[in-house]
Design a protein around this motif. Structure first.
Motif, PDB file in Angstrom:
ATOM      1  N   ASN A 440      40.515  46.242  31.244  1.00 53.03           N
ATOM      2  CA  ASN A 440      40.316  46.199  32.698  1.00 53.03           C
ATOM      3  C   ASN A 440      39.971  44.789  33.165  1.00 53.03           C
ATOM      4  O   ASN A 440      40.368  44.379  34.257  1.00 53.03           O
ATOM      5  CB  ASN A 440      39.219  47.187  33.101  1.00 53.03           C
ATOM      6  CG  ASN A 440      39.704  48.614  33.148  1.00 53.03           C
ATOM      7  OD1 ASN A 440      40.536  48.982  33.980  1.00 53.03           O
ATOM      8  ND2 ASN A 440      39.218  49.434  32.235  1.00 53.03           N
ATOM      9  N   GLY A 441      39.240  44.051  32.332  1.00 55.19           N
ATOM     10  CA  GLY A 441      38.988  42.654  32.673  1.00 55.19           C
ATOM     11  C   GLY A 441      40.271  41.846  32.715  1.00 55.19           C
ATOM     12  O   GLY A 441      40.464  41.016  33.611  1.00 55.19           O
ATOM     13  N   LEU A 442      41.168  42.085  31.754  1.00 60.26           N
ATOM     14  CA  LEU A 442      42.448  41.381  31.741  1.00 60.26           C
ATOM     15  C   LEU A 442      43.336  41.804  32.908  1.00 60.26           C
ATOM     16  O   LEU A 442      44.052  40.979  33.487  1.00 60.26           O
ATOM     17  CB  LEU A 442      43.164  41.650  30.418  1.00 60.26           C
ATOM     18  CG  LEU A 442      42.552  40.990  29.174  1.00 60.26           C
ATOM     19  CD1 LEU A 442      43.249  41.475  27.915  1.00 60.26           C
ATOM     20  CD2 LEU A 442      42.641  39.474  29.275  1.00 60.26           C
ATOM     21  N   ILE A 443      43.307  43.095  33.259  1.00 59.50           N
ATOM     22  CA  ILE A 443      44.130  43.556  34.388  1.00 59.50           C
ATOM     23  C   ILE A 443      43.664  42.906  35.687  1.00 59.50           C
ATOM     24  O   ILE A 443      44.472  42.416  36.487  1.00 59.50           O
ATOM     25  CB  ILE A 443      44.078  45.093  34.489  1.00 59.50           C
ATOM     26  CG1 ILE A 443      44.863  45.727  33.336  1.00 59.50           C
ATOM     27  CG2 ILE A 443      44.652  45.558  35.824  1.00 59.50           C
ATOM     28  CD1 ILE A 443      44.806  47.228  33.319  1.00 59.50           C
ATOM     29  N   ILE A 444      42.348  42.893  35.903  1.00 57.40           N
ATOM     30  CA  ILE A 444      41.825  42.308  37.138  1.00 57.40           C
ATOM     31  C   ILE A 444      42.016  40.786  37.147  1.00 57.40           C
ATOM     32  O   ILE A 444      42.419  40.190  38.149  1.00 57.40           O
ATOM     33  CB  ILE A 444      40.336  42.667  37.309  1.00 57.40           C
ATOM     34  CG1 ILE A 444      40.167  44.184  37.454  1.00 57.40           C
ATOM     35  CG2 ILE A 444      39.750  41.951  38.520  1.00 57.40           C
ATOM     36  CD1 ILE A 444      38.729  44.640  37.456  1.00 57.40           C
ATOM     37  N   GLY A 445      41.734  40.154  36.003  1.00 60.03           N
ATOM     38  CA  GLY A 445      41.759  38.700  35.972  1.00 60.03           C
ATOM     39  C   GLY A 445      43.122  38.091  35.739  1.00 60.03           C
ATOM     40  O   GLY A 445      43.405  36.991  36.226  1.00 60.03           O
ATOM     41  N   VAL A 446      43.995  38.767  34.973  1.00 58.21           N
ATOM     42  CA  VAL A 446      45.271  38.187  34.591  1.00 58.21           C
ATOM     43  C   VAL A 446      46.450  38.866  35.280  1.00 58.21           C
ATOM     44  O   VAL A 446      47.343  38.196  35.796  1.00 58.21           O
ATOM     45  CB  VAL A 446      45.444  38.242  33.049  1.00 58.21           C
ATOM     46  CG1 VAL A 446      46.805  37.715  32.638  1.00 58.21           C
ATOM     47  CG2 VAL A 446      44.333  37.460  32.365  1.00 58.21           C
ATOM     48  N   SER A 447      46.480  40.203  35.272  1.00 60.58           N
ATOM     49  CA  SER A 447      47.659  40.905  35.787  1.00 60.58           C
ATOM     50  C   SER A 447      47.681  41.012  37.306  1.00 60.58           C
ATOM     51  O   SER A 447      48.743  40.954  37.922  1.00 60.58           O
ATOM     52  CB  SER A 447      47.736  42.312  35.175  1.00 60.58           C
ATOM     53  OG  SER A 447      47.835  42.231  33.769  1.00 60.58           O
ATOM     54  N   SER A 448      46.521  41.184  37.929  1.00 61.98           N
ATOM     55  CA  SER A 448      46.488  41.352  39.381  1.00 61.98           C
ATOM     56  C   SER A 448      46.460  40.006  40.086  1.00 61.98           C
ATOM     57  O   SER A 448      46.354  38.946  39.464  1.00 61.98           O
ATOM     58  CB  SER A 448      45.259  42.181  39.784  1.00 61.98           C
ATOM     59  OG  SER A 448      44.078  41.411  39.646  1.00 61.98           O
ATOM     60  N   ASP A 449      46.519  40.041  41.408  1.00 57.11           N
ATOM     61  CA  ASP A 449      46.486  38.823  42.235  1.00 57.11           C
ATOM     62  C   ASP A 449      45.082  38.529  42.746  1.00 57.11           C
ATOM     63  O   ASP A 449      44.907  37.784  43.716  1.00 57.11           O
ATOM     64  CB  ASP A 449      47.430  38.982  43.436  1.00 57.11           C
ATOM     65  CG  ASP A 449      48.885  38.892  43.014  1.00 57.11           C
ATOM     66  OD1 ASP A 449      49.144  38.356  41.923  1.00 57.11           O
ATOM     67  OD2 ASP A 449      49.749  39.365  43.763  1.00 57.11           O
ATOM     68  N   PHE A 450      44.073  39.098  42.094  1.00 52.48           N
ATOM     69  CA  PHE A 450      42.697  38.919  42.567  1.00 52.48           C
ATOM     70  C   PHE A 450      42.286  37.441  42.548  1.00 52.48           C
ATOM     71  O   PHE A 450      41.776  36.907  43.538  1.00 52.48           O
ATOM     72  CB  PHE A 450      41.745  39.751  41.705  1.00 52.48           C
ATOM     73  CG  PHE A 450      40.295  39.525  41.999  1.00 52.48           C
ATOM     74  CD1 PHE A 450      39.730  40.017  43.163  1.00 52.48           C
ATOM     75  CD2 PHE A 450      39.483  38.807  41.118  1.00 52.48           C
ATOM     76  CE1 PHE A 450      38.385  39.800  43.449  1.00 52.48           C
ATOM     77  CE2 PHE A 450      38.151  38.585  41.387  1.00 52.48           C
ATOM     78  CZ  PHE A 450      37.601  39.084  42.555  1.00 52.48           C
ATOM     79  N   ILE A 451      42.516  36.757  41.426  1.00 49.58           N
ATOM     80  CA  ILE A 451      42.113  35.345  41.307  1.00 49.58           C
ATOM     81  C   ILE A 451      42.955  34.442  42.210  1.00 49.58           C
ATOM     82  O   ILE A 451      42.405  33.598  42.939  1.00 49.58           O
ATOM     83  CB  ILE A 451      42.189  34.888  39.841  1.00 49.58           C
ATOM     84  CG1 ILE A 451      41.208  35.701  38.988  1.00 49.58           C
ATOM     85  CG2 ILE A 451      41.893  33.399  39.717  1.00 49.58           C
ATOM     86  CD1 ILE A 451      39.770  35.573  39.415  1.00 49.58           C
TER      87      ILE A 451
END
Length: 579
Positions: A440-451
């Motif tokens: 979930n950390g990788l999805i939020i930080g890497v896969s999504s456009d959150f950053i």
């Protein structure tokens, strides 16, 4: 003790008779009262289906009772995350028409590069307007610690706190053979190293081969069962999750750029994400798994034993019809007033139980495997699919009832087995909890456009200098994430037919999702986003792992009342032994 000795001796002798086809099968008989209770009073589903099998654990034994206890507790704790997931989903839906990102996509005139070599043409970004609306970005530790406390309460009630699986196996071996010696534990560091190398290299065939070797080692039944559970769960996990991990972390990220696409054997371009983003593909797959797969699995799980029972009953009915003639009726309830069924045509309880589906030690394993895989789906990819806990909750409410009906009315009675824990499944759930934090950390930080969105809002967007007042700080983000390739560039080679826009015009340039300049080199913004992504992942995972260990330390594995009762019981036992 006489019962144990007689059963062990008779069990071995009966197994030989079954192998010699003197007997057809052996099984425990169901209690007719409990069967009728579940069939006649379906409105009391939780009471008859789960609580009866929990409080009266001697019917199927503690092993099955703990399965229902764990499933009920897991289902109950799904309620809070299900409510949160629904609120997150509804929050995303509320931005259908008001989000500036959606408006930017829907009103854009940018021409996008073809997504494949053959059959794909340039397309307008505005074509993904409807998908952009749907694709707005949307604890296992507490569950495990609370489950340990819940389990300890019932284990104390069943007086199983001091039970030892290894001790019971030794007792049975001594009863069968007074001169038997305990099996010595063995471990080979060379073998373990070899297996580790094979797993690292992902050589599946060799891995399976070495695991068969493993089963030949001199181990207790409990150890072999644990090894089998870990092996089967690992295979099932990779089978179900390999495609999801590919979509979440690899799809569309190693494709290259116009003029230098990554190709397989220099011929085929790698698959790209859906125009609205890779999380859309992940969302669709999770929807199919949590809705369609679970529905089909439940239908098969209850239909197969029912069909098996129906076919056996029909076969027995035909034999009785030939034997009894007119006095036979399909069911005693169909008899008319004053009419009786011939004594030699009545089915005994053991005959009715014989018509049920046979069970073995894998029956309960399959139930646990199904639920632990579901737990994995619910926790590991919840950041990409917030409705997963809701669908898991709905499924489990039905699952508890179906399992109770299946075990009591459609399957033969399992032989009761003692235990005081769900065994290796607890360790597997612990591993899933840690993996869920990482993924979930990788999805939020890497896969999504959150950053990227966060950096654009405070560093690259209209609010970066702090002077914008009437402009949305995220306006222009979509155009900022796109790079442009000039079709006149000799390095960019597309088929002329692919460059015709939906308006029947010839495109002179096309855009693609990346942070590159006109020479296809990464821009400084790309490197900044990449560094912030990994910094966020490391921080996110460390914080959650620390919280995980704090929660595990803060919540005792057993309530204080249970510990004190166990201490009093031990004290009383010691006093009796001293007397």
């Amino acid at each position: 003790m006489f019962y144990v000795v007689f059963f062990c001796w008779f069990s071995e002798y009966l197994r030989d008779l079954i192998n010699a086809k003197v007997f057809v099968a052996r099984f425990c008989l169901h209690e007719v009262k409990l069967q009728l209770h579940i069939i006649v009073e379906p409105s009391r589903s939780l009471v008859t289906g789960s609580k009866t099998l929990i409080t009266k654990q001697d019917y199927f034994g503690e092993k099955v009772a703990l399965y229902f206890l764990w499933l009920g507790w897991y289902t109950f704790l799904l309620i809070p995350p299900a409510l949160i997931g629904v609120l997150v989903f509804l929050y995303g839906l509320s931005f259908f028409n008001t989000s500036p990102l959606v408006k930017e996509v829907c009103e854009s005139n940018r021409v996008m590069c073809p997504l494949c070599d053959e059959g794909c043409k340039v397309w307008k970004l505005s074509e993904t307007c409807s998908y952009a609306k749907v694709c707005q970005d949307v604890c296992s530790t507490m569950f495990l610690e609370m489950w340990k406390r819940h389990r300890a309460t019932y284990i104390s009630y069943w007086k199983m706190l001091d039970w030892s699986e290894l001790e019971e196996e030794l007792i049975l071996e001594v009863v069968n053979d007074a001169e038997s010696k305990p099996r010595k534990s063995e471990h080979s560091y060379g073998f373990s190293t070899l297996v580790l190398i094979c797993v690292t290299l992902m050589v599946r065939n060799l891995h399976v081969h070495f695991w068969l070797i493993l089963s030949k080692e001199n181990q207790s039944f409990a150890a072999r069962e644990r090894n089998f559970t870990v092996k089967m769960f690992t295979f099932q996990f990779f089978t179900y999750f390999s495609s999801l991990f590919y979509v979440a972390f690899f799809l569309g990220r190693i494709n290259g750029h116009p003029g230098k696409y990554v190709r397989i054997a220099e011929l085929w371009r790698l698959e790209e994400c859906h125009p609205s983003g890779c999380l859309t593909d992940l969302f669709i797959q999770m929807t199919i798994i949590m809705v369609l797969k679970q529905t089909i699995s439940n239908m098969i799980e209850i239909t197969v034993p029912w069909l098996h029972k129906f076919m056996k009953k029909r076969k027995s009915s035909q034999k009785l019809r030939r034997k009894c003639g007119n006095c036979y009726k399909k069911d005693e309830s169909e008899l008319k007033e004053g009419e009786e069924l011939c004594d030699n045509c009545k089915l005994n309880d053991w005959q009715k139980n014989y018509q049920l589906t046979d069970v073995d030690s894998f029956s309960l394993f399959n139930e646990f495997l199904e639920m632990v895989i579901q737990f994995s789906f619910t926790t590991i990819f919840v950041a990409a699919f917030p409705l997963a806990p809701l669908f898991a909750l709905i499924n489990n409410v039905i699952e508890i009832r179906l399992d109770a009906i299946k075990m009591v009315t459609l399957e033969r009675r399992m032989f009761p087995k003692k235990t005081n824990d769900i065994g290796i499944w607890t360790d597997i759930l612990e591993v899933i909890g840690v993996l869920a934090v990482i993924v979930n950390g990788l999805i939020i930080g890497v896969s999504s456009d959150f950053i990227p969105r966060l950096l654009y809002r405070f560093y690259y967007g209209p609010c970066a200098n702090g002077t914008a007042t009437d402009t949305d700080c995220i306006a222009g983000y979509i155009n900022n994430t796109l790079s442009t390739a000039l079709l006149s560039d000799s390095r960019v080679k597309f088929d002329p037919n692919q460059l015709v826009t939906p308006d029947h015009l010839n495109a002179t340039s096309c855009s693609y999702k990346d942070y590159r300049d006109s020479d296809f080199n990464f821009t400084p913004q790309f490197w900044l986003i990449l560094s912030v992504r990994f910094a966020f992942v490391i921080l996110f995972e460390h914080v959650l792992v620390i919280c995980k260990f704090i929660a595990a330390w803060f919540i005792p594995p057993a309530p204080i009342v249970v510990k004190n009762e166990h201490l009093d019981q031990k004290h009383e036992r010691l006093l009796e032994q001293l007397k």
